[in-house]
Design a protein around this motif. Structure first.
Motif, PDB file in Angstrom:
ATOM      1  N   THR A  92     -46.840 -15.437   1.102  1.00  0.00           N
ATOM      2  CA  THR A  92     -46.596 -16.076   2.399  1.00  0.00           C
ATOM      3  C   THR A  92     -47.111 -15.234   3.567  1.00  0.00           C
ATOM      4  OG1 THR A  92     -44.370 -15.080   2.446  1.00  0.00           O
ATOM      5  CG2 THR A  92     -44.580 -17.306   1.540  1.00  0.00           C
ATOM      6  N   LYS A  93     -47.727 -14.091   3.251  1.00  0.00           N
ATOM      7  CA  LYS A  93     -48.296 -13.195   4.265  1.00  0.00           C
ATOM      8  C   LYS A  93     -47.246 -12.813   5.312  1.00  0.00           C
ATOM      9  CE  LYS A  93     -52.986 -14.961   3.659  1.00  0.00           C
ATOM     10  NZ  LYS A  93     -54.178 -15.571   4.312  1.00  0.00           N
ATOM     11  N   GLN A  94     -46.087 -12.410   4.800  1.00  0.00           N
ATOM     12  CA  GLN A  94     -44.992 -12.010   5.683  1.00  0.00           C
ATOM     13  C   GLN A  94     -44.630 -10.545   5.450  1.00  0.00           C
ATOM     14  OE1 GLN A  94     -41.655 -14.954   6.254  1.00  0.00           O
ATOM     15  NE2 GLN A  94     -42.507 -15.784   4.356  1.00  0.00           N
ATOM     16  N   LYS A  95     -43.915 -10.006   6.415  1.00  0.00           N
ATOM     17  CA  LYS A  95     -43.300  -8.690   6.268  1.00  0.00           C
ATOM     18  C   LYS A  95     -41.830  -8.825   6.623  1.00  0.00           C
ATOM     19  CE  LYS A  95     -47.363  -5.774   7.035  1.00  0.00           C
ATOM     20  NZ  LYS A  95     -47.914  -4.592   7.749  1.00  0.00           N
ATOM     21  N   ILE A  96     -41.067  -7.845   6.238  1.00  0.00           N
ATOM     22  CA  ILE A  96     -39.625  -7.929   6.429  1.00  0.00           C
ATOM     23  C   ILE A  96     -39.134  -6.675   7.145  1.00  0.00           C
ATOM     24  CG2 ILE A  96     -39.046  -6.908   4.186  1.00  0.00           C
ATOM     25  CD1 ILE A  96     -36.872  -9.083   3.945  1.00  0.00           C
ATOM     26  N   LYS A  97     -38.225  -6.868   8.100  1.00  0.00           N
ATOM     27  CA  LYS A  97     -37.677  -5.757   8.869  1.00  0.00           C
ATOM     28  C   LYS A  97     -36.222  -5.507   8.480  1.00  0.00           C
ATOM     29  CE  LYS A  97     -40.554  -6.573  12.992  1.00  0.00           C
ATOM     30  NZ  LYS A  97     -40.535  -6.842  14.455  1.00  0.00           N
ATOM     31  N   GLU A  98     -35.631  -4.526   9.141  1.00  0.00           N
ATOM     32  CA  GLU A  98     -34.208  -4.190   9.001  1.00  0.00           C
ATOM     33  C   GLU A  98     -33.842  -3.727   7.586  1.00  0.00           C
ATOM     34  OE1 GLU A  98     -31.425  -6.915  10.835  1.00  0.00           O
ATOM     35  OE2 GLU A  98     -33.084  -7.879  11.912  1.00  0.00           O
ATOM     36  N   LYS A 121     -33.455 -14.154   4.113  1.00  0.00           N
ATOM     37  CA  LYS A 121     -34.882 -14.092   3.773  1.00  0.00           C
ATOM     38  C   LYS A 121     -35.084 -13.508   2.383  1.00  0.00           C
ATOM     39  CE  LYS A 121     -39.295 -12.768   5.857  1.00  0.00           C
ATOM     40  NZ  LYS A 121     -39.929 -12.177   7.060  1.00  0.00           N
ATOM     41  N   ILE A 122     -34.298 -12.487   2.047  1.00  0.00           N
ATOM     42  CA  ILE A 122     -34.400 -11.886   0.712  1.00  0.00           C
ATOM     43  C   ILE A 122     -33.985 -12.898  -0.355  1.00  0.00           C
ATOM     44  CG2 ILE A 122     -33.391 -10.154  -0.818  1.00  0.00           C
ATOM     45  CD1 ILE A 122     -33.279  -8.280   1.622  1.00  0.00           C
ATOM     46  N   LEU A 123     -32.914 -13.631  -0.105  1.00  0.00           N
ATOM     47  CA  LEU A 123     -32.462 -14.636  -1.075  1.00  0.00           C
ATOM     48  C   LEU A 123     -33.516 -15.721  -1.288  1.00  0.00           C
ATOM     49  CD1 LEU A 123     -28.710 -15.031  -0.022  1.00  0.00           C
ATOM     50  CD2 LEU A 123     -29.627 -13.814  -2.009  1.00  0.00           C
ATOM     51  N   VAL A 175     -39.750 -10.186  -4.739  1.00  0.00           N
ATOM     52  CA  VAL A 175     -39.763 -10.105  -3.276  1.00  0.00           C
ATOM     53  C   VAL A 175     -41.162  -9.759  -2.778  1.00  0.00           C
ATOM     54  CG1 VAL A 175     -38.853  -8.875  -1.277  1.00  0.00           C
ATOM     55  CG2 VAL A 175     -37.323  -9.524  -3.140  1.00  0.00           C
ATOM     56  N   ARG A 176     -41.792  -8.783  -3.398  1.00  0.00           N
ATOM     57  CA  ARG A 176     -43.135  -8.396  -2.955  1.00  0.00           C
ATOM     58  C   ARG A 176     -44.136  -9.529  -3.158  1.00  0.00           C
ATOM     59  NH1 ARG A 176     -44.272  -2.029  -4.562  1.00  0.00           N
ATOM     60  NH2 ARG A 176     -42.515  -1.148  -3.387  1.00  0.00           N
ATOM     61  N   SER A 177     -44.042 -10.227  -4.293  1.00  0.00           N
ATOM     62  CA  SER A 177     -44.974 -11.323  -4.573  1.00  0.00           C
ATOM     63  C   SER A 177     -44.814 -12.440  -3.552  1.00  0.00           C
ATOM     64  CB  SER A 177     -44.737 -11.874  -5.986  1.00  0.00           C
ATOM     65  OG  SER A 177     -44.987 -10.884  -6.956  1.00  0.00           O
ATOM     66  N   ALA A 221     -41.559  -2.898   9.845  1.00  0.00           N
ATOM     67  CA  ALA A 221     -41.757  -4.013   8.915  1.00  0.00           C
ATOM     68  C   ALA A 221     -42.513  -3.542   7.686  1.00  0.00           C
ATOM     69  CB  ALA A 221     -42.527  -5.141   9.596  1.00  0.00           C
ATOM     70  N   THR A 222     -42.192  -4.123   6.547  1.00  0.00           N
ATOM     71  CA  THR A 222     -42.877  -3.771   5.296  1.00  0.00           C
ATOM     72  C   THR A 222     -43.029  -5.018   4.428  1.00  0.00           C
ATOM     73  OG1 THR A 222     -42.800  -2.410   3.297  1.00  0.00           O
ATOM     74  CG2 THR A 222     -40.695  -3.136   4.194  1.00  0.00           C
ATOM     75  N   ASP A 223     -44.100  -5.064   3.671  1.00  0.00           N
ATOM     76  CA  ASP A 223     -44.274  -6.131   2.679  1.00  0.00           C
ATOM     77  C   ASP A 223     -44.158  -5.577   1.257  1.00  0.00           C
ATOM     78  OD1 ASP A 223     -46.575  -4.654   2.653  1.00  0.00           O
ATOM     79  OD2 ASP A 223     -47.960  -6.347   2.806  1.00  0.00           O
ATOM     80  N   LYS A 224     -43.745  -4.298   1.167  1.00  0.00           N
ATOM     81  CA  LYS A 224     -43.564  -3.684  -0.148  1.00  0.00           C
ATOM     82  C   LYS A 224     -42.214  -2.967  -0.228  1.00  0.00           C
ATOM     83  CE  LYS A 224     -48.496  -3.066  -1.062  1.00  0.00           C
ATOM     84  NZ  LYS A 224     -49.586  -2.092  -1.370  1.00  0.00           N
TER      85      LYS A 224
END
Length: 570
Positions: free
Chosen positions: A487-493, A542-544, A480-482, A502-505
């Motif tokens: 893709t230079k994205q972050k993920i919320k929720e 998004k995680i999948l 997920v982190r890679s 939001a976090t990318d780690k």
């Protein structure tokens, strides 16, 4: 009409992740079922148990049957075992599996095959990433016998017997590669070589960098790794590099040092460490080996500050103890002779580790007193000794000591073009990764403590199984982190109480937590069974995608068809 609701949560995701490395087939190959085994095969039952461990952060085998009984459709579909029931996860069956996994030789062969599969599936570069080694302990409330013995406790519970496990992990995932569990009173020093030999032989390593603490810095281990064409990076103890040698290095340090910076909370550059190198010739007289070794002398401001505070505190406490040493107090032994006073002074200085920095002069005064005759006692002269302490801090030695604080010497035989000074500093400062893995095993993800099993060989097998589970904790987080980084994205929720952050780690715990409250609704109407599953949220989809797992592992439940369904098993 009959109905049942099953909690699906992260079960399909975990089983899909296990399937990538064909874990079921590997388990069945190395630990085949016996003739009397009934129901789902041992590989599928093990996968179910691993799923329970990671989904519930619990290793208690007594709880698995109830959990599985409430999720029979979900587990049966994901494991391709339509007839699966809660009885496939009884205490007896899980204990039988632990008995199988306690076979040292069979587990070593399985672990090697599984490591190779993971390395290939996830395209891990063993040669380009360091392998870290460190020891952890597993304590239990029981009598000390067998391999459960008293030893040095990293958890500050010296009253509990323990097992000790030497663990090797692969960066940057901190993925467990190999482990060896022994009696709790075994010294760490003797565990490094067996683990290193097994890793080098099994994985056929060449020019691999191994990182460990100062116990791995013995001349025997460094010599072995150099002889086997492997690289090491270790801090040197005072035995391997004395305070005099360190002072000499600092006296001859260059005017410009290699500096390593990090960003603070405000995004400003902050000095993390600085250092320089010296080349030393190392000799192993027993093996008749000589080689050149790079000595990397590193200064860390944060480390220096902690050391200075601790040193000043020790000085303060030592002076305070000395000042009240001769004061009369109930329960305190009165010191009557010069030798007793001197011995008490030395004990205080040694206790606070400031013997070289505080000088104490003992002033002695003699008082004579004439006692008159009384009864059968004649007149006599009584002598009493009175002492006074003159305490002085050696400021010269103190200043010299303070200048040396924060410096540490690392040793490596890796060539500079493969491991620069800056890379070596950063590499060792990532040692926290393996410590985090211990914390995940003992307290968090797999919650090893407390250990409720009684037989040591089963506890060893459980530790192996939990370390196997932690491999997937590592690869899920890594994937997920890679992907987010690429893709230079972050993920919320993901973060409880702060869904907008939001976090990318993200950690694996946060990733799995995002799949809570996914349910199956199973309804029987006129002998027809209808199934509906909760819609996946955008964050779950998004995680999948990051894990390269198709959403059909969830959505596919709606396509299931049954001629019958047991609504009684809950």
């Amino acid at each position: 009409m009959k109905s049942k609701i099953e909690r699906v949560d992260d079960i399909p995701l975990l089983i899909a992740e296990f399937a990538k490395s064909e874990l079921i087939d590997l388990l069945n190959e190395h630990f085949p079922d016996h003739g009397n085994w009934q129901g789902a095969d041992g590989g599928k039952v093990t996968i179910g148990f691993l799923t329970y461990i990671l989904s519930r952060s619990d290793h208690r085998i007594s709880q698995v049957e109830t959990w599985a009984s409430e999720r029979t459709l979900t587990l049966g579909h994901c494991l391709d075992e339509p007839e699966l029931s809660g009885k496939d996860f009884t205490d007896d069956k899980l204990t039988n599996l632990l008995e199988r996994f306690s076979d040292e030789s069979a587990w070593a062969d399985f672990e090697h095959a599984h490591n190779q599969r993971l390395i290939n599936v996830y395209q891990l570069s063993v040669q380009e990433e360091p392998i870290r080694l460190d020891a952890m302990i597993t304590q239990s409330h029981r009598a000390a016998r067998g391999e459960f013995q008293y030893g040095h406790s990293k958890q500050h519970r010296s009253d509990l017997p323990q097992l000790k496990t030497m663990l090797a992990t692969l960066d940057p995932l901190a993925m467990p590669l190999f482990s060896m569990t022994v009696a709790g009173n075994t010294a760490d020093d003797v565990l490094y070589l067996p683990v290193l030999k097994a890793l080098i032989a099994k994985l056929q390593l060449f020019h691999q960098l191994f990182v460990g603490d100062c116990k791995m810095g013995s001349i025997e281990i460094r010599s072995f790794l150099h002889q086997k064409d492997q690289y090491y990076l270790v801090p040197l103890s005072k035995k391997q590099c004395s305070q005099t040698e360190l002072s000499a290095y600092l006296t001859n340090q260059p005017s410009e040092l290699v500096e390593v910076f990090t960003e603070d909370k405000d995004g400003k550059a902050k000095l993390k460490a600085k250092g320089f190198e010296q080349i030393e010739e190392v000799t192993d007289d027993e093996k008749g080996l000589k080689w050149e070794e790079r000595r990397i002398i590193v200064y860390a401001p944060a480390f220096a500050n902690r050391q200075k505070i601790a040193f000043e505190n020790r000085l303060t406490k030592a002076k305070a103890d000395l000042e009240v040493l001769l004061q009369a107090k109930q329960g305190r032994k009165k010191l009557r002779t010069h030798a007793e006073v001197q011995n008490a002074v030395q004990q205080i200085l040694i206790k606070h580790k400031v013997k070289d920095f505080i000088q104490v002069n003992i002033e002695q005064q003699e008082e004579t007193k004439t006692l008159r005759a009384y009864g059968n006692r004649p007149e006599r002269i009584e002598k009493k000794l009175h002492f006074q302490l003159h305490i002085e801090v050696n400021e010269t030695l103190k200043d010299q000591h303070l200048q040396n604080l924060g410096w540490r010497v690392y040793a490596t035989n890796a060539p500079k073009e493969q491991l620069s000074t800056e890379q070596a500093i950063l590499c060792y400062r990532n040692e926290y990764r393996i410590e985090h893995k211990f914390d995940e095993l003992i307290n968090r993800v797999t919650a090893l403590m407390p250990v409720l099993l009684h037989k040591p060989h089963r506890i060893k097998a459980l530790i192996r199984l939990l370390l196997l589970a932690l491999k997937y904790v590592s690869v899920i987080q890594y994937q997920v982190r890679s992907e987010l980084k690429a893709t230079k994205q972050k993920i919320k929720e993901l973060i409880p109480g702060n869904p907008g952050r939001a976090t990318d780690k993200p950690t694996t715990s946060l990733i799995l937590g995002a799949f809570k409250n996914i349910h199956l609704n199973i309804v029987s109407i006129d002998n027809k069974i209808y199934i509906n599953i909760s819609d996946l949220k955008p964050v779950q989809l998004k995680i999948l995608v990051c894990l390269k797992i198709p959403p059909e592992i969830y959505q596919g439940f709606s396509q299931l068809a049954f001629s019958r369904f047991d609504f009684s098993e809950m």
